[in-house]
Design a protein around this motif. Structure first.
Motif, PDB file in Angstrom:
ATOM      1  N   LYS A 133     -15.376  13.904  10.119  1.00  0.00           N
ATOM      2  CA  LYS A 133     -14.456  14.572  10.977  1.00  0.00           C
ATOM      3  C   LYS A 133     -14.202  13.491  12.242  1.00  0.00           C
ATOM      4  O   LYS A 133     -13.126  13.490  12.533  1.00  0.00           O
ATOM      5  N   GLY A 134     -15.279  13.038  12.867  1.00  0.00           N
ATOM      6  CA  GLY A 134     -15.200  12.454  14.115  1.00  0.00           C
ATOM      7  C   GLY A 134     -14.800  10.997  13.889  1.00  0.00           C
ATOM      8  O   GLY A 134     -14.769  10.336  13.099  1.00  0.00           O
ATOM      9  N   GLY A 135     -14.436  10.399  15.303  1.00  0.00           N
ATOM     10  CA  GLY A 135     -13.813   9.184  15.274  1.00  0.00           C
ATOM     11  C   GLY A 135     -13.845   8.496  16.570  1.00  0.00           C
ATOM     12  O   GLY A 135     -14.203   9.219  17.452  1.00  0.00           O
ATOM     13  N   GLY A 148      -6.681   3.019  14.316  1.00  0.00           N
ATOM     14  CA  GLY A 148      -6.299   4.358  14.627  1.00  0.00           C
ATOM     15  C   GLY A 148      -6.997   5.033  15.319  1.00  0.00           C
ATOM     16  O   GLY A 148      -8.365   5.176  14.878  1.00  0.00           O
ATOM     17  N   ALA A 149      -6.657   5.808  16.342  1.00  0.00           N
ATOM     18  CA  ALA A 149      -7.741   6.731  17.177  1.00  0.00           C
ATOM     19  C   ALA A 149      -8.333   7.879  16.519  1.00  0.00           C
ATOM     20  O   ALA A 149      -9.329   8.298  16.559  1.00  0.00           O
ATOM     21  N   GLY A 150      -7.748   8.132  15.199  1.00  0.00           N
ATOM     22  CA  GLY A 150      -8.504   9.128  14.473  1.00  0.00           C
ATOM     23  C   GLY A 150      -9.107   8.742  13.199  1.00  0.00           C
ATOM     24  O   GLY A 150      -9.402   9.566  12.235  1.00  0.00           O
ATOM     25  N   GLY A 204     -11.990  10.125  19.604  1.00  0.00           N
ATOM     26  CA  GLY A 204     -12.693  11.384  20.241  1.00  0.00           C
ATOM     27  C   GLY A 204     -13.733  10.928  21.126  1.00  0.00           C
ATOM     28  O   GLY A 204     -14.071  11.638  22.172  1.00  0.00           O
ATOM     29  N   ASN A 205     -14.566   9.903  20.621  1.00  0.00           N
ATOM     30  CA  ASN A 205     -15.515   9.352  21.466  1.00  0.00           C
ATOM     31  C   ASN A 205     -15.106   8.916  22.648  1.00  0.00           C
ATOM     32  O   ASN A 205     -15.686   9.242  23.651  1.00  0.00           O
ATOM     33  N   LEU A 206     -13.925   8.146  22.727  1.00  0.00           N
ATOM     34  CA  LEU A 206     -13.382   7.731  23.753  1.00  0.00           C
ATOM     35  C   LEU A 206     -12.645   8.915  24.902  1.00  0.00           C
ATOM     36  O   LEU A 206     -12.994   8.912  26.012  1.00  0.00           O
ATOM     37  N   CYS A 256      -6.233  17.754  23.684  1.00  0.00           N
ATOM     38  CA  CYS A 256      -6.303  17.069  22.441  1.00  0.00           C
ATOM     39  C   CYS A 256      -7.421  17.323  21.455  1.00  0.00           C
ATOM     40  O   CYS A 256      -8.607  17.579  22.145  1.00  0.00           O
ATOM     41  N   ILE A 257      -7.197  17.693  20.214  1.00  0.00           N
ATOM     42  CA  ILE A 257      -8.372  17.657  19.355  1.00  0.00           C
ATOM     43  C   ILE A 257      -7.873  16.871  17.967  1.00  0.00           C
ATOM     44  O   ILE A 257      -6.923  16.879  17.505  1.00  0.00           O
ATOM     45  N   ASN A 258      -8.922  16.181  17.795  1.00  0.00           N
ATOM     46  CA  ASN A 258      -8.826  15.553  16.611  1.00  0.00           C
ATOM     47  C   ASN A 258      -9.716  15.871  15.439  1.00  0.00           C
ATOM     48  O   ASN A 258      -9.400  16.715  14.584  1.00  0.00           O
TER      49      ASN A 258
HETATM   50  C1  LIG Z   1     -23.663  17.834  15.110  1.00  0.00           C
HETATM   51  C2  LIG Z   1     -23.154  16.617  16.020  1.00  0.00           C
HETATM   52  C3  LIG Z   1     -23.616  15.588  15.776  1.00  0.00           C
HETATM   53  C4  LIG Z   1     -23.063  14.566  16.661  1.00  0.00           C
HETATM   54  N1  LIG Z   1     -23.710  13.542  16.669  1.00  0.00           N
HETATM   55  C5  LIG Z   1     -22.909  12.371  17.630  1.00  0.00           C
HETATM   56  C6  LIG Z   1     -23.758  11.022  17.567  1.00  0.00           C
HETATM   57  O1  LIG Z   1     -24.868  10.886  16.711  1.00  0.00           O
HETATM   58  N2  LIG Z   1     -23.210  10.283  18.241  1.00  0.00           N
HETATM   59  C7  LIG Z   1     -22.035  10.289  18.908  1.00  0.00           C
HETATM   60  O2  LIG Z   1     -21.559   9.595  19.581  1.00  0.00           O
HETATM   61  N3  LIG Z   1     -21.265  11.641  19.123  1.00  0.00           N
HETATM   62  C8  LIG Z   1     -21.888  12.648  18.030  1.00  0.00           C
HETATM   63  N4  LIG Z   1     -21.376  13.807  18.063  1.00  0.00           N
HETATM   64  C9  LIG Z   1     -20.165  14.055  19.211  1.00  0.00           C
HETATM   65  C10 LIG Z   1     -18.920  13.727  18.376  1.00  0.00           C
HETATM   66  O3  LIG Z   1     -18.986  13.865  17.008  1.00  0.00           O
HETATM   67  C11 LIG Z   1     -17.963  12.397  18.697  1.00  0.00           C
HETATM   68  O4  LIG Z   1     -17.998  12.233  20.064  1.00  0.00           O
HETATM   69  C12 LIG Z   1     -16.747  12.008  17.833  1.00  0.00           C
HETATM   70  O5  LIG Z   1     -16.573  10.876  18.148  1.00  0.00           O
HETATM   71  C13 LIG Z   1     -15.592  12.995  18.383  1.00  0.00           C
HETATM   72  O6  LIG Z   1     -14.694  12.678  17.614  1.00  0.00           O
HETATM   73  P1  LIG Z   1     -13.601  14.004  17.140  1.00  0.00           P
HETATM   74  O7  LIG Z   1     -12.562  13.279  16.544  1.00  0.00           O
HETATM   75  O8  LIG Z   1     -14.339  15.011  16.688  1.00  0.00           O
HETATM   76  O9  LIG Z   1     -13.175  14.304  18.692  1.00  0.00           O
HETATM   77  P2  LIG Z   1     -12.483  15.770  19.499  1.00  0.00           P
HETATM   78  O10 LIG Z   1     -13.638  16.933  19.313  1.00  0.00           O
HETATM   79  O11 LIG Z   1     -11.514  16.380  18.513  1.00  0.00           O
HETATM   80  O12 LIG Z   1     -12.103  15.325  20.499  1.00  0.00           O
HETATM   81  C14 LIG Z   1     -13.138  15.012  21.786  1.00  0.00           C
HETATM   82  C15 LIG Z   1     -12.486  14.720  22.937  1.00  0.00           C
HETATM   83  O13 LIG Z   1     -11.718  13.718  22.958  1.00  0.00           O
HETATM   84  C16 LIG Z   1     -10.290  14.013  23.246  1.00  0.00           C
HETATM   85  N5  LIG Z   1      -9.435  13.578  22.099  1.00  0.00           N
HETATM   86  C17 LIG Z   1      -9.642  13.444  20.892  1.00  0.00           C
HETATM   87  N6  LIG Z   1      -8.509  12.630  20.319  1.00  0.00           N
HETATM   88  C18 LIG Z   1      -7.918  12.170  21.439  1.00  0.00           C
HETATM   89  C19 LIG Z   1      -6.840  11.317  21.477  1.00  0.00           C
HETATM   90  N7  LIG Z   1      -6.189  10.683  20.131  1.00  0.00           N
HETATM   91  N8  LIG Z   1      -6.060  10.929  22.572  1.00  0.00           N
HETATM   92  C20 LIG Z   1      -6.901  11.521  23.620  1.00  0.00           C
HETATM   93  N9  LIG Z   1      -7.743  12.426  23.685  1.00  0.00           N
HETATM   94  C21 LIG Z   1      -8.372  12.451  22.482  1.00  0.00           C
HETATM   95  C22 LIG Z   1     -10.301  15.516  23.161  1.00  0.00           C
HETATM   96  O14 LIG Z   1      -9.399  16.054  23.890  1.00  0.00           O
HETATM   97  C23 LIG Z   1     -11.834  15.730  23.694  1.00  0.00           C
HETATM   98  O15 LIG Z   1     -11.717  15.757  24.897  1.00  0.00           O
HETATM   99  C24 LIG Z   1     -21.896  14.698  17.339  1.00  0.00           C
HETATM  100  C25 LIG Z   1     -21.378  16.082  17.200  1.00  0.00           C
HETATM  101  C26 LIG Z   1     -21.908  17.086  16.466  1.00  0.00           C
HETATM  102  C27 LIG Z   1     -20.970  18.478  16.622  1.00  0.00           C
END
Ligand SMILES: Cc1cc2nc3c(=O)[nH]c(=O)nc-3n(C[C@H](O)[C@H](O)[C@H](O)COP(=O)(O)OP(=O)(O)OC[C@H]3O[C@@H](n4cnc5c(N)ncnc54)[C@H](O)[C@@H]3O)c2cc1C
Lengths: 287, 779
Positions: free
Chosen positions: A101-103, A67-69, A106-108, A24-26
């Motif tokens: 972008k992140g949420g 919502g997860a996203g 993704g953290n979970l 999955c990618i969000n």
């Molecule tokens: C420059 C940089 C700085 C960052 N700083 C921090 C920080 O300070 N603190 C922090 O906590 N994190 C940080 N991160 C990590 C990241 O931003 C977080 O973990 C964020 O919450 C991920 O969310 P996302 O939507 O981008 O996840 P994605 O990259 O899209 O997905 C992350 C993981 O979750 C899975 N996933 C996503 N959505 C779902 C879903 N709905 N159901 C099941 N699985 C799912 C994906 O398969 C993947 O394994 C950083 C990343 C970068 C690149």
């Protein structure tokens, strides 16, 4: 590599069941880093960011269904009053671009012990809602983190939302990082005071194989806070609470810091968080 | 002639300054492009049919290569070539000062990340996978990772000739003096990285004449060319280099990285070959700042006058020499700092180890000692119960003070004024922690660590000294070709040098010089390449001085030729031209006599002629230093800068927030004040980074943090506003009186920040970067 971008949750669940190894990618802020470093080479990417119900939140009365996203930026802009702890944690994540972008989903999904959402979710007693073609499950946050970067989900499941009780008292989040912004937690701490139930929730980040709770510190605070008159948290209470939080952590030495430093600063920031959260609990009362 | 008799129009014409000349804050020609993302960096290069290169690097810091099997890589679809040391046609070794580094490793691996094989394929991902498919059999050896041990005589020898790459002793003044008070200290500097945002990248295109054309990000085209020619076995003229858009350098691009690799692959495949390092590879692919251990002993009088300085400095040069010998000399020469001392006894060593190779980085040896001697000055002041500024003032160098090499500082040395001005600048107010305060302003910043708890303010001062230009008798010159012609009725000047613009602003300055010297508005700055003579390196803060001097000299030569031609054509109308040529001016596209009377417009005079001059410029000669006593005249120019740092420290968590950096620097003459400020701010930031954040962590020879996730450079919340005062004491030896600007601020920034943290915490803090756990460890 195959790439799917379903528009509905049902389509996503069908695809996930047909391709259980699909990643999955969000927001992609974890996934793209993994791909870039060649740490993952998935056959299939399942992009969830077009599913509108995943990027909405709703008010359920006592709780917020997130919502997860929903992006971190939206969380601290739109939910700072209802979920102050998570909002504060969201504010500390990465840079503005990452927070856009992140949420939480993704953290979970990554379940990194350093993830900033986890301590706030643990402290508030959240529930993670996951779904598959076979139905839905509600996973208690306390059962969600099962190992280093491992969560309790099955391969065919998707996180749809997180149910988080609204704040019933002060909440705080504090993180130690060597830099003043854009930094991964060396250790972190979240607290949620519940003045209705006269209880205290905690969450420890980046100081153990998984995010952790500090149960003894919680009971200590619940029994020592002056629920009747609201008198201030004393330095002794901060110290004792901090010591109990540090005792609940299981840190290691790594490039970001030593175990001793993590234990020490966890004690400091958790004591401070208790004080600040209690102060805002009193302010909420007097309003 | 009274002013009123001049027609207004004509007067304006004569007195209006040339737009964009010297002394103005002319904007960079590439500034907007860089901000909007449209600038073409070396990583954006493209050629039809090009291949992509990838490198296989060693995972071990020390190993013997038993075998390399490239067959599995060659089998992969899309792979055109896989090369190892066997395929290097010329010299298998290269190096800036000592030729000791393999183009591709053979027999022995000496550091983690050493290049072993290179691949060219039709896609970067294919190239990467093919590189990973190469099978190397290693016999793993114990790495030598401690520089003290490496030079102890007991360690395994890393290169024939022993592990001491260079030892620079300095014996100055009477030895073995006694002093009222003796202050000893041991200091340590971690391995800093230049962290240029643009990774190493370039494109090599094989040419029909059997030669090769390279488009590269580098700091010195001609020294790359010289090394490439020997590696490729080609005559230098068949190796042609053109500078591509450089995304920062700071010393990291003085040594070759990918240059020979893409050239070899292009020659082998007959196709253009491009490479772009990932951030991770960049950390392995270039040299770093030397980590150092510095042991000091200062003897001082009760009144705070320095009597003697003894210093033992050990720099870790890593696996290959790079510019270690010159860095070592700098560490020795600047070991005392900008202070007068009667007696100095200095031993600086640079060692071979199995750590990553270290070489040039902004400040070049003077940074490491700057941290040590300024820490010592603070310690002496504390021991004597003296104000640290008063102590520094008491010992501050002045013009004609002697360096420990015996060389007089025969130009402005406003050390005292720098300190006085720093002290006189207003201090920032205490950070608010009540009523709607912003946690962003406090230590920990966005992370919400303190609301005022544990926060202590500290203020620290430091001054530094650094040489400008290459030293120790090096023939340090630059070349400029300047051409004047009339295009569409307008005079146009073209300036052509081989100097690398790496972001410092030389490209702007070359235009400013030409406009001012030749009175012409339109200047075209030719892309830098090897079609003109060498410009020397873009390092040692030297390009404004040396290439600026070459452009100035070539412009003057063109002006002379134009005036001679004017004499020939118009001498009958302007008889003074013959004898008073020097009084004639070229301004606003015209030639005017000493009185301001028009002689001719350039367009009318020059017509179809082209005036072109190529000139070399050298700074005044320097001498080697005596190998036993370290005495000599090794330096061409000295730069002085100072900083005051104001920090807030949360002493319970070790979080540091630098509140303000104030800086005073003598730049001789600010030819482009905005660019000068940019250099001061950038140097200050890099020094701040070394003080509290930046370190490549190497454990038993292995790099642990080769990414921006864990190699932390200051963000906008870590780097405060810089308040700077620019002094302009012209150096009579230098073109326009200028003094190189780029490095000096990096030297004093680090010790000023650490000094402020010491004041806030009361801790000794003898190592940089200061980590949070150093601050909390005593709690
Ligand atoms: C420059 C940089 C700085 C960052 N700083 C921090 C920080 O300070 N603190 C922090 O906590 N994190 C940080 N991160 C990590 C990241 O931003 C977080 O973990 C964020 O919450 C991920 O969310 P996302 O939507 O981008 O996840 P994605 O990259 O899209 O997905 C992350 C993981 O979750 C899975 N996933 C996503 N959505 C779902 C879903 N709905 N159901 C099941 N699985 C799912 C994906 O398969 C993947 O394994 C950083 C990343 C970068 C690149």
């Amino acid at each position: 590599m195959e790439f799917f971008r379903p528009a509905t949750l049902n389509d996503a669940l069908t695809l996930k069941s047909a391709h259980p190894t699909a990643l999955c990618i969000n927001g992609g802020t974890d996934v793209m880093v993994e791909l870039n470093f060649d740490r993952k080479r998935p056959e299939t990417l399942l992009d969830l960011s077009a599913i509108s119900e995943l990027s909405e939140w709703s008010d359920q009365g006592d709780s917020i269904l997130l919502g997860a996203g929903v992006s971190y930026t939206r969380i601290y802009h739109e939910l700072a009053k209802e979920l102050p702890g998570l909002a504060m944690a969201s504010r500390t994540v990465g840079s503005l671009q990452i927070r856009n972008k992140g949420g939480v989903g993704g953290n979970l999904g990554s379940a990194s012990p350093a993830g900033d959402a986890h301590p706030a979710l643990l402290a508030s007693g959240a529930t993670v809602n996951v779904a598959s073609v076979n139905g839905t499950r509600a996973i208690d946050i306390n059962d969600f983190y099962v190992g280093p970067k491992k969560n309790a989900m099955n391969p065919d499941e998707i996180i749809t939302s997180v149910l988080i009780p609204k704040a019933r008292g002060g909440q705080q989040y504090s993180k130690i990082g060597t830099r003043n912004a854009m930094v991964i937690a060396v250790c972190s701490f979240g607290i949620a005071i519940d003045s209705t139930n006269k209880s205290v929730g905690t969450g420890i980040g980046s100081a153990g194989p998984t995010p952790l709770r500090a149960h003894e510190a919680e009971s200590y605070a619940a029994s020592h806070l002056d629920w009747t008159h609201g008198s201030a948290v004393t330095p002794e209470m901060m110290k004792e609470f901090g010591a109990l939080v540090a005792a609940a952590s299981k840190p290691i030495d790594d490039v970001r810091g030593t175990a001793a430093y993590r234990r020490h600063t966890l004690a400091v920031i958790s004591g401070r968080c208790l004080k600040w959260a209690w102060t805002s609990t009193q302010e909420m009362r007097s309003k | 002639m009274s002013n009123s008799t001049l027609p207004t129009k004509q007067r304006d014409h004569v007195e209006a300054p040339v737009l964009g000349g010297l002394g103005e804050s002319v904007a960079r020609p590439d500034g907007t492009l860089k901000v909007t993302g449209d600038f073409a960096y070396s990583s954006d290069l493209w050629a039809d049919g090009m291949l992509w290169a990838s490198t296989l690097r060693s995972p071990h810091p020390h190993a013997r290569i038993k075998s390399i099997n490239i067959a599995p890589a060659l089998k992969i679809n899309g792979v055109s070539a896989v090369l190892t040391h066997d395929d290097v046609p010329g010299s298998k070794l290269y190096g800036l000062e000592i030729v000791d580094q393999p183009v591709l490793a053979f027999d022995t691996i000496r550091f983690h990340g050493e290049a072993i094989a290179i691949v060219a394929a039709d896609h970067p991902e294919t190239a990467k996978r093919a590189a990973q498919a190469i099978v190397v059999e290693y016999e793993i050896l114990e790495p030598v990772v401690d520089a003290d041990y490496a030079i102890s005589g007991n360690a395994p020898v890393i290169h024939d000739g022993g592990n001491i790459t260079r030892h620079v002793p300095i014996i100055f003044g009477p030895q073995n003096l006694k002093a009222d008070v003796v202050v000893k200290g041991e200091y340590e500097v971690g391995m800093q990285d230049q962290a240029p945002l643009g990774p190493e990248s370039g494109l090599a295109i094989p040419a029909d004449d059997g030669g090769i054309d390279l488009y590269l990000s580098t700091q010195w085209l001609h020294v790359d060319r010289g090394q490439l020619a020997t590696v490729l076995g080609l005559p230098p003229e068949k190796v042609r280099l053109t500078l591509a858009g450089v995304g920062g350098a700071f010393g990291a691009r003085e040594d070759m990285s990918m240059q020979a690799h893409i050239a070899l692959l292009a020659m082998r495949t007959g196709k253009p070959v491009k490479i772009v390092y990932s951030r991770e590879e960049s950390f392995f692919g270039h040299v770093h700042r030397h980590p150092a251990k510095l042991r000091y002993e200062h003897g001082v009088t009760k009144e705070g006058k320095l009597v003697y300085v003894k210093a033992n400095i050990v720099l870790d040069g890593g696996a290959y020499a790079s510019s270690s010998p010159a860095v070592c000399a700098n560490a020795a020469c600047f070991a005392v700092g900008p202070y007068e001392v009667e007696s100095a006894t200095i031993d600086a060593y640079v060692a071979y180890t199995n750590n990553p190779p270290c070489g040039a980085m902004r400040g070049f040896g003077a940074v490491q000692t700057g941290f040590a001697y300024e820490s010592q000055m603070d310690k002496i002041a504390e021991t004597l119960g003296m104000d640290p500024i008063e102590l520094r003032l008491k010992n501050a160098m002045v013009r004609d003070s002697l360096m420990p090499t015996g060389q007089p500082v025969d130009s402005a040395a406003p050390v005292a004024e720098i300190l006085e001005k720093l002290r006189a600048m207003p201090l920032p107010p205490l950070t608010a922690t009540t009523d709607g305060f912003d946690v962003i302003e406090l230590p920990g910043g966005a992370s919400n660590v303190t609301h005022g708890e544990g926060v202590r303010r500290g203020i620290g001062y430091a001054v530094g000294i650094k040489n400008i230009g290459f030293s120790e008798g090096f023939d340090d010159y630059s070349t400029a070709k300047v051409r004047l012609q009339i295009i569409n009725g307008e005079p146009v000047v073209e300036v052509h040098t081989a100097a690398a613009e790496v972001g410092q602003g030389l490209v702007t300055l070359k235009g400013q010089i030409a406009r001012t010297e030749l009175g012409v508005q339109r200047v075209v700055v030719h892309v830098s390449d090897t079609q003109v003579g060498s410009a020397g390196s873009t390092s040692a803060s030297r390009q404004s001085y040396v290439t600026g001097g070459a452009v100035m000299t070539a412009c003057k030569a063109v002006r002379d030729e134009v005036l001679l031609y004017a004499m020939e054509k118009l001498g009958h109308l302007h008889p003074h031209l013959l004898h008073f040529r020097a009084n004639y001016k070229m301004v606003n596209g015209e030639i005017r006599d000493g009185e301001g009377q028009l002689v001719s417009s350039l367009a009318d005079l020059v017509k179809d002629r082209v005036f072109e001059c190529t000139r070399e410029y050298r700074h005044r000669p320097t001498t080697p230093i005596d190998p036993i006593t370290g005495q000599g005249l090794p330096h061409a120019q000295f730069a002085f800068a100072g900083h005051r740092a104001v920090v807030d420290v949360d002493i319970e968590t070790g979080m540091v927030k630098v509140i303000e950096m104030a800086s005073v620097q003598d730049v001789g003459k600010a030819l482009n004040p905005q660019a000068v400020e940019g250099q001061i701010e950038g140097g200050t930031a890099q020094g701040l980074g070394l003080a509290i954040l930046e370190e490549i962590q190497v454990v038993n020879g292995k790099v642990k943090n080769p990414s921006f996730t864990d190699y932390l450079i200051p963000t906008v919340l870590d780097m405060p506003p810089v308040r700077s005062i620019i002094l302009e004491y012209a150096d009579e030896h230098a073109p326009y009186g200028l003094r190189g600007v780029g490095e000096a601020p990096t030297i004093s920034s680090t010790p000023a920040v650490v000094s402020a943290i010491r004041q806030a915490t009361g801790l000794a803090l003898t190592r940089v970067p200061v980590r949070p756990e150093h601050i909390t460890s005593t709690l």
